[in-house]
Design a protein around this motif. Structure first.
Motif, short mmCIF file in Angstrom:
data_model
loop_
_atom_site.label_atom_id
_atom_site.label_comp_id
_atom_site.label_asym_id
_atom_site.label_seq_id
_atom_site.Cartn_x
_atom_site.Cartn_y
_atom_site.Cartn_z
N ILE A 48 0.83 -1.21 0.00
CA ILE A 48 0.00 0.00 0.00
C ILE A 48 0.86 1.26 0.00
O ILE A 48 0.66 2.17 -0.81
CB ILE A 48 -0.97 -0.01 1.20
N VAL A 49 1.85 1.30 0.89
CA VAL A 49 2.67 2.52 1.01
C VAL A 49 3.46 2.77 -0.26
O VAL A 49 3.45 3.88 -0.82
CB VAL A 49 3.60 2.41 2.24
N TRP A 50 4.14 1.74 -0.76
CA TRP A 50 4.99 1.96 -1.94
C TRP A 50 4.16 2.11 -3.22
O TRP A 50 4.62 2.77 -4.17
CB TRP A 50 6.02 0.85 -2.08
N SER A 51 2.96 1.56 -3.25
CA SER A 51 2.08 1.83 -4.39
C SER A 51 1.62 3.27 -4.41
O SER A 51 1.53 3.90 -5.47
CB SER A 51 0.86 0.91 -4.36
N LEU A 52 1.33 3.81 -3.22
CA LEU A 52 0.94 5.22 -3.16
C LEU A 52 2.09 6.13 -3.54
O LEU A 52 1.89 7.15 -4.22
CB LEU A 52 0.43 5.56 -1.75
N LEU A 57 4.45 9.49 -7.85
CA LEU A 57 5.50 9.75 -8.83
C LEU A 57 4.97 9.63 -10.26
O LEU A 57 5.38 10.39 -11.15
CB LEU A 57 6.67 8.78 -8.61
N ASP A 58 4.06 8.67 -10.49
CA ASP A 58 3.41 8.58 -11.80
C ASP A 58 2.66 9.86 -12.13
O ASP A 58 2.69 10.33 -13.27
CB ASP A 58 2.45 7.39 -11.84
N TYR A 59 1.98 10.40 -11.14
CA TYR A 59 1.22 11.63 -11.37
C TYR A 59 2.16 12.80 -11.68
O TYR A 59 1.88 13.60 -12.58
CB TYR A 59 0.36 11.94 -10.13
N LEU A 60 3.26 12.88 -10.95
CA LEU A 60 4.20 13.99 -11.17
C LEU A 60 4.92 13.88 -12.50
O LEU A 60 5.13 14.88 -13.20
CB LEU A 60 5.22 14.05 -10.04
N TRP A 61 5.35 12.69 -12.84
CA TRP A 61 6.17 12.50 -14.03
C TRP A 61 5.38 12.12 -15.28
O TRP A 61 5.95 12.01 -16.36
CB TRP A 61 7.24 11.45 -13.77
N GLY A 62 4.08 11.86 -15.13
CA GLY A 62 3.25 11.52 -16.29
C GLY A 62 3.47 10.10 -16.80
O GLY A 62 3.23 9.83 -17.98
N THR A 63 3.92 9.20 -15.95
CA THR A 63 4.12 7.81 -16.36
C THR A 63 2.99 6.95 -15.81
O THR A 63 2.10 7.44 -15.11
CB THR A 63 5.47 7.29 -15.83
N ARG A 64 3.02 5.66 -16.13
CA ARG A 64 1.97 4.76 -15.65
C ARG A 64 2.52 3.46 -15.09
O ARG A 64 1.76 2.59 -14.71
CB ARG A 64 1.01 4.45 -16.78
N TRP A 65 3.81 3.29 -15.01
CA TRP A 65 4.37 2.00 -14.61
C TRP A 65 5.05 2.02 -13.24
O TRP A 65 5.31 0.97 -12.66
CB TRP A 65 5.39 1.53 -15.65
N ILE A 66 5.28 3.17 -12.67
CA ILE A 66 5.99 3.23 -11.40
C ILE A 66 5.13 2.69 -10.25
O ILE A 66 5.65 2.13 -9.29
CB ILE A 66 6.48 4.67 -11.12
N VAL A 67 3.82 2.81 -10.37
CA VAL A 67 2.95 2.27 -9.33
C VAL A 67 3.12 0.74 -9.22
O VAL A 67 3.11 0.19 -8.11
CB VAL A 67 1.47 2.68 -9.57
N LEU A 68 3.28 0.06 -10.35
CA LEU A 68 3.50 -1.39 -10.31
C LEU A 68 4.86 -1.73 -9.72
O LEU A 68 4.99 -2.69 -8.95
CB LEU A 68 3.37 -1.97 -11.72
N LEU A 69 5.86 -0.94 -10.07
CA LEU A 69 7.18 -1.14 -9.48
C LEU A 69 7.13 -0.91 -7.97
O LEU A 69 7.76 -1.64 -7.20
CB LEU A 69 8.20 -0.19 -10.13
N GLY A 70 6.37 0.09 -7.54
CA GLY A 70 6.21 0.36 -6.12
C GLY A 70 5.53 -0.78 -5.38
O GLY A 70 5.92 -1.14 -4.27
#
Length: 109
Positions: A48-52, A57-70
């Motif tokens: 939960i914490v690292w997904s948030l 970071l996805d929102y700031l950088w405009g990406t969509r894959w960092i949430v999965l890495l988190g």
């Protein structure tokens, strides 16, 4: 009024004595359950914490894959923490059979 207090006094020791024996049974068998809940909470909390964090970071950088890495990083980190706290070991419980681990410490042979 003296009678209800006297009855209350008699009923009070009976639940506490049965409560302590039930508590002893829970303490003896509840260690595995408590360790399992702790492992579960470490892993789910990490996800939960690292997904948030990844979502932010996805929102700031405009990406969509960092949430999965988190999420993957959080699961791995939660398992690592539970392993470092000794919750994932399968050993003998404290007070278990220690035969074959060396001579006794009291000097008796």
């Amino acid at each position: 009024m003296a009678t209800p207090e006297h009855d209350h006094g008699k009923s009070s020791p009976a639940p506490s004595s049965s409560g302590s024996s039930a508590g002893d049974a829970k303490d003896g068998n509840g260690g595995g359950y408590n360790a399992g809940i702790a492992v579960f909470s470490y892993i789910i909390g990490g996800i939960i914490v690292w997904s948030l964090i990844g979502w932010g970071l996805d929102y700031l950088w405009g990406t969509r894959w960092i949430v999965l890495l988190g999420a993957l990083l959080g699961a791995a980190g939660g398992f690592y923490l539970s392993h470092m706290h000794g919750l994932t070991r399968q050993g003998t419980p404290s007070g278990g059979n220690k035969a074959g681990r060396g001579p006794s410490q009291d000097g008796a042979q």
